[in-house]
Design an enzyme around this catalytic site. Structure first.
Site, PDB file in Angstrom:
ATOM      1  N   ILE A   1      -6.721   7.978  -1.173  1.00 52.57           N
ATOM      2  CA  ILE A   1      -6.671   6.516  -1.227  1.00 52.57           C
ATOM      3  C   ILE A   1      -7.512   6.099  -0.019  1.00 52.57           C
ATOM      4  O   ILE A   1      -7.292   6.564   1.102  1.00 52.57           O
ATOM      5  CB  ILE A   1      -5.223   5.984  -1.186  1.00 52.57           C
ATOM      6  CG1 ILE A   1      -5.198   4.459  -1.102  1.00 52.57           C
ATOM      7  CG2 ILE A   1      -4.401   6.559  -0.059  1.00 52.57           C
ATOM      8  CD1 ILE A   1      -3.794   3.866  -1.296  1.00 52.57           C
ATOM      9  N   SER A   2      -8.511   5.255  -0.249  1.00 51.90           N
ATOM     10  CA  SER A   2      -9.486   4.965   0.803  1.00 51.90           C
ATOM     11  C   SER A   2      -8.842   4.282   2.003  1.00 51.90           C
ATOM     12  O   SER A   2      -7.789   3.646   1.888  1.00 51.90           O
ATOM     13  CB  SER A   2     -10.582   4.058   0.256  1.00 51.90           C
ATOM     14  OG  SER A   2     -11.267   4.709  -0.768  1.00 51.90           O
ATOM     15  N   GLN A   3      -9.533   4.397   3.112  1.00 49.60           N
ATOM     16  CA  GLN A   3      -9.124   3.701   4.323  1.00 49.60           C
ATOM     17  C   GLN A   3      -9.009   2.194   4.006  1.00 49.60           C
ATOM     18  O   GLN A   3      -9.848   1.653   3.279  1.00 49.60           O
ATOM     19  CB  GLN A   3     -10.214   3.930   5.372  1.00 49.60           C
ATOM     20  CG  GLN A   3      -9.947   3.302   6.710  1.00 49.60           C
ATOM     21  CD  GLN A   3     -11.219   3.200   7.541  1.00 49.60           C
ATOM     22  OE1 GLN A   3     -12.327   3.149   6.992  1.00 49.60           O
ATOM     23  NE2 GLN A   3     -11.071   3.178   8.846  1.00 49.60           N
TER      24      GLN A   3
ATOM     25  N   ARG B   1       0.814  -1.222   0.000  1.00 51.43           N
ATOM     26  CA  ARG B   1       0.000   0.000   0.000  1.00 51.43           C
ATOM     27  C   ARG B   1       0.849   1.275   0.000  1.00 51.43           C
ATOM     28  O   ARG B   1       0.484   2.281  -0.591  1.00 51.43           O
ATOM     29  CB  ARG B   1      -0.931  -0.035   1.219  1.00 51.43           C
ATOM     30  CG  ARG B   1      -1.896   1.153   1.330  1.00 51.43           C
ATOM     31  CD  ARG B   1      -2.867   0.936   2.474  1.00 51.43           C
ATOM     32  NE  ARG B   1      -3.479   2.176   2.939  1.00 51.43           N
ATOM     33  CZ  ARG B   1      -4.644   2.642   2.524  1.00 51.43           C
ATOM     34  NH1 ARG B   1      -5.331   1.991   1.621  1.00 51.43           N
ATOM     35  NH2 ARG B   1      -5.135   3.768   3.001  1.00 51.43           N
TER      36      ARG B   1
END
Lengths: 229, 792
Positions: free
Chosen positions: A79-81, A53
């Site tokens: 960038i999403s959780q 990530r």
């Protein structure tokens, strides 16, 4: 130049101590933020463990890559959780032979997670700069089964339709009719709907023959509004 | 003392108020209005801090007043003109949008506070220094201060039209620079000529070439501009805010569109106000026979009636008007207070909507919707309220926006405007946890019960799509064919009925499942008798709002905050109601800072000695009381004039100028107890009179011509404002006789309490209503009265 930067970035991250550190952070992320919150879809958990990530967040933000929250990536996007990515992936129920369409590539992270599981991912990004960045990174990382396209996701990608799953990461006040048409019979679409700049509701759309049903899952704004009773 | 000093004070005060209004708009554009509110509130503590510094270093400032006074004014001007450059730096790395998810942003917030604090601090320091040094002339000086502030507010109305927001700080910066040069002693002018010229050149350059606004990348406008081919086709600056019209082939609008819709979602221009979404301009032609809204829950009323007269409240960019025209409605009244938006639809954007606003069937009205309801006496078959974008799904950003069209009184007025079979219709986004949907329903149910003895379940219907819910409240009972038509519509569109006279549980979620079925349990409890118990038990405030507490989007119960945190987690709760939380946060911050600023001077002037209790009580009382009354009057006059900007300007400027006149007249009064007590008694008397008479008198005269209304409002405000201008100068004069070292402290206390009062008044209005804000205003002046009765 961009390729060189990505190479340097990768080289830097190959330093054993740093890489080990990220590995440990990623394991913690999967255990604490994802598994402990009820995600038990094995392919999803494995994919989240596998995809690095920190490579998908801007250089200055890498230390926050495995935090329990979203990280800005520029152009008003995040960038999403990690939990949201895992939750959406589990809901899409991806399988090895599947063909998946993603609308809103952003950093490319969600596509990478899907790409670890399914045969082919097509991802469309409307902002050319983000699309180019995601395309370059995914290529560098060897994701040959992910195709990043630049364009308006409203129309979907008819050329490769129908899809087993469609994952939309950009919110809208409507569900684009072309996307529903491109969903396979028995397919699932995950989409955040609502006013695009505020709180949205994550929604599951299922197509069974002529019948289409929707299920409200949870409100999201950066992080889900999960309710503990 | 030269007479020029009065002009200088006036210019400085005008610039401070103008700068404050400019910052409010600038920060609303760059970030969001609730953030602007917080930053400016903290920045205004510059007034309190100036008193603290003066109390600590009074002698130095007074000894060097010839230089320090003009230099402070010039510094105020320079720091104002630099604010755009500072903003670019601050907002390059800080975004209030991320504040609740990224704690490192707090550093940026503190820097922002400091940056915006500096101009107010220098300006207030100059004013305070004048007051303590020229105490014998405090009456006329304070008059010049208030007159300048009043005129400054009015000038801004003009400047907002003439300048773009980025140019305004530098344009305003000329005023304090001129004010400083005016009072610079002649023998020193040559010496200061170079810095003075530099002080002029800097704002001059920045007016003509202002830096670009560092608008947050998360604002609606920024994100729209990221779309391919996006461009701003129209730009307007005005007191209503900065209007931008954006065009892009990827901008589409169809809220809650049915999954059965096979057509193309229309591309549209979008109007943004201060960088926030205002509304879409969807193409429409007179030959259109269908509208995409036919495929949304908004089409519910048209399933059962063919209305002749339709009233559209807060009609925005005319989407519902186009829908009504397509449905063959012959008489549409579209009420919208934003003149710029209506002007664009009538002129520049008329081509997109086939000159819809020039059709005889459309009657566009530029007025606050509630003011129109108060003035209007026509009957309508259908009254449509705006969709939830304006009051739902907004994370509580609008929690503290007064929404006078959603109060119980407003709904009563709508009910009285309905024809025999007429109905009120409203659509909202489904929210979770349910708040605005439940409050909407509760408001409709209570409206019906207040106006009819018939069972409410026969008059209400609601249908739900995947994202939206639409309600109708019909004056006459719903008939069987009507409910059947609604069911048919639901089946065709994949919607589900939520409320019908003969609803069955099984038909409520055939196509669209919710997280849980609690929502249906809640709406049934609201429909049933004994709903007051449910209001109390429910974790959010869903009791209908009233004119006294007009905050429809305020749902947070303070007593349940901890429970909410347990249920949703720390990072989520702020987004349930960010607007109110920001005010609470602001209140806590400024109160903590004010306590420090007030106590700090005591280290120098000592904790004991005469006059301290008098100083605290007298100046706290007038600091609180003045602002409390001013805020309440502005609220009342918004409805009276039908326009918040001009109402605020009229009340604010009227009050300041009348108070200035009172201050001037106070020069002739003694500081003896008798005179001051009489004045304070009169102030309290007038506030009590307002509590009793203000609302009824404003309602009676609301239909008078504008000029008469302006005359009437000034007549109404002036007596109280006149006397309210006296206690401050009288108090300072009295204090200079008792203990002159306390005068700067008093200036600081007054400044701190004035800032605290703005946040406190909002909290009181939310929790108890505006009536209590006025009552506490009277009590605050009572505190000042007590201060003057105590022997000092």
């Amino acid at each position: 130049m961009k390729a060189l930067l990505i190479f340097l970035l990768l080289a830097l991250n190959m330093h054993p101590a740093v890489a080990q550190n990220y590995d440990r952070m990623r394991e913690n992320m999967v255990r604490r933020q994802i598994r402990n919150r009820g995600i038990d879809h094995k392919p999803t958990l494995e994919a989240m463990l596998s995809v690095e990530r920190h490579l998908f967040v801007p250089a200055g933000q890498q230390a926050r890559a495995y935090d329990d929250g979203p990280v800005p990536i520029g152009y008003g996007q995040t960038i999403s959780q990690p939990y949201i990515v895992a939750y959406m992936t589990q809901l899409a129920d991806p399988k090895p032979g599947d063909r998946v369409l993603e609308i809103g590539a952003g950093s490319g992270y969600q596509a990478a997670v899907l790409g670890e599981i399914v045969e082919q991912v097509y991802t469309i990004e409307i902002i050319p700069e983000l699309a180019a960045r995601a395309r370059g990174l995914l290529r560098e990382l060897g994701y040959d089964n992910i195709e990043v396209l630049t364009g308006d996701g409203y129309y979907g990608l008819e050329k490769h339709a129908p899809y087993d799953a469609i994952v939309v990461t950009a919110a809208a006040e409507y569900i684009p009719p072309p996307l529903i048409a491109q969903l396979k019979d028995g397919g699932k679409m995950i989409i955040p709907v609502g006013s695009p700049f505020l709180v949205q509701t994550l929604m599951l759309i299922e197509k069974k023959g002529e019948r289409i049903t929707t299920t409200n899952l949870m409100p999201v704004r950066f992080v889900p509004f999960t309710r503990r009773n | 003392m030269s007479k020029r000093i009065y002009l200088s004070v006036g210019l400085l005060s005008a610039s401070i108020i103008a700068f404050q209004l400019t910052l409010m708009q600038l920060l609303s554009i760059i970030q969001w209005s609730h953030f602007a509110y917080m930053v400016i509130s903290v920045a205004l503590l510059g007034f309190g801090a100036s008193g603290t510094l003066l109390a600590l270093a009074r002698n130095w400032f007074v000894r060097n007043i010839e230089i320090s006074l003009p230099v402070l004014m010039i510094l105020a001007g320079i720091s104002m003109s630099l604010i755009m450059l500072v903003s670019s730096t601050v907002f390059g790395s800080f975004d209030s949008y991320l504040l609740f998810v990224d704690r490192s942003q707090i550093v940026g917030l503190v820097v922002a506070y400091f940056a915006f604090f500096v101009p107010f601090f220098f300006g207030a320091l100059a004013l305070g220094l004048m007051y303590i040094h020229y105490i014998e002339k405090i009456g006329p000086l304070y008059f010049a201060d208030l007159l300048g502030s009043g005129i400054g507010g009015l000038i801004m109305l003009l400047m907002f039209w003439l300048f773009y927001p980025a140019q305004l700080p530098s344009a305003i910066a000329f005023f304090p620079v001129i004010a400083g040069i005016l009072i610079l002693p002649i023998r020193l002018r040559l010496k200061f000529i170079a810095p003075a010229i530099a002080a002029f050149i800097l704002p001059g350059i920045l007016v003509f070439s202002p830096p670009a606004l560092p608008v947050s990348e998360f604002k609606s406008l920024s994100r729209a501009m990221n779309l391919p081919g996006a461009r701003i086709v129209i730009e307007r600056s005005s007191p209503y805010g900065q209007i931008d019209v954006v065009r892009s082939p990827a901008l589409r609008y169809a809220p809650g569109l049915s999954l059965t819709y096979q057509g193309t979602v229309p591309v549209r221009d979008v109007i943004f106000s201060n960088g926030n979404w205002f509304g879409p301009v969807v193409e429409w032609t007179r030959t259109d026979t269908s509208h995409f809204l036919d495929y949304t829950t908004n089409a519910l009323p048209y399933q059962i009636i063919r209305p002749s007269n339709v009233l559209l409240l807060d009609s925005g960019t005319g989407l519902f008007a186009a829908h009504a025209l397509t449905r063959g409605v012959g008489n549409i009244t579209a009420v919208e207070q934003n003149r710029i938006a209506t002007g664009l639809l009538k002129n520049e954007l008329a081509g997109m909507i086939d000159s819809m606003y020039h059709l005889p069937a459309i009657n566009p009205v530029n007025l606050h919707s509630r003011s129109y309801l108060l003035k209007d006496d026509n009957l309508y078959d259908l009254i449509i309220l705006p969709t939830s974008e304006s009051f739902g799904g907004t994370s509580g950003i609008n929690a503290l926006e007064e929404q006078y069209i959603l109060t119980r009184e407003a709904l009563d007025e709508m009910w009285n405007r309905l024809s025999d079979d007429g109905m009120i219709a409203v659509t909202a986004w489904m929210d979770y946890p349910a708040r605005n949907t439940l409050k909407l329903l509760a408001t409709l149910v209570e409206t019906h019960e207040a106006n009819s003895d018939l069972p409410v379940e026969n008059h209400l219907a609601a249908i739900r799509g995947w994202g939206t819910i639409s309600f109708i409240l019909k004056r006459s009972p719903l008939t069987l064919p009507e409910t059947q038509a609604i069911r048919n519509f639901c089946n065709t569109m994949y919607f589900d009925p939520a409320l019908l006279p003969d609803i069955t549980p099984g038909e409520r979620s055939v196509y669209n499942q919710l997280q849980d079925d609690e929502f249906f349990e809640y709406i049934d409890r609201i429909m049933a008798r004994g709903r007051e118990d449910f209001y109390r038990e429910y974790d959010f405030n869903i009791k209908p709002s009233t004119d006294n507490i007009p905050y429809f989007s305020q749902f947070l119960k303070l007593g349940r905050y901890d429970k909410m945190q347990d249920m949703f987690g720390q990072s989520t709760v702020p987004f349930l109601e960010i607007g109110y939380l920001v005010v609470l946060l602001t209140f806590l911050q400024i109160t903590a800072a004010a306590v420090i600023l007030i106590l700090l001077p005591l280290l120098v002037i000592g904790w004991k000695g005469s006059g301290k209790l008098y100083t605290v009580l007298h100046f706290s009382g007038i600091g609180l009381g003045f602002m409390f009354l001013e805020i309440t009057l502005i609220q009342q006059f918004i409805l009276y004039f039908g326009n918040p900007i001009y109402a605020a300007a009229a009340v604010l400027s009227g009050m300041l100028i009348c108070s200035g006149a009172g201050s001037l007249a106070s020069s002739r009064l003694s500081t003896e107890k008798g005179d001051v007590v009489k004045i304070l008694t009169l102030v309290i008397f007038f506030i009590i009179l307002y509590i009793i008479l203000l609302v009824p008198l404003l309602r009676i005269t609301i239909n008078f011509p504008l000029l008469v209304k302006i005359f009437f409002s000034i007549l109404f405000i002036s007596p109280a404002a006149y006397f309210m201008g006296m206690p401050f100068p009288l108090g300072l004069r009295k204090l200079s006789g008792i203990n002159p070292t306390l005068t700067p402290w008093a200036w600081g206390i007054n400044g701190c309490l004035s800032v605290i009062s703005t946040a406190l008044a909002t909290i009181i209005a939310v929790e108890a209503g505006y009536l209590w804000v006025m009552v506490i205003a009277a009590m605050s002046y009572g505190l000042t009265l007590v201060a003057n009765l105590i022997k000092t």
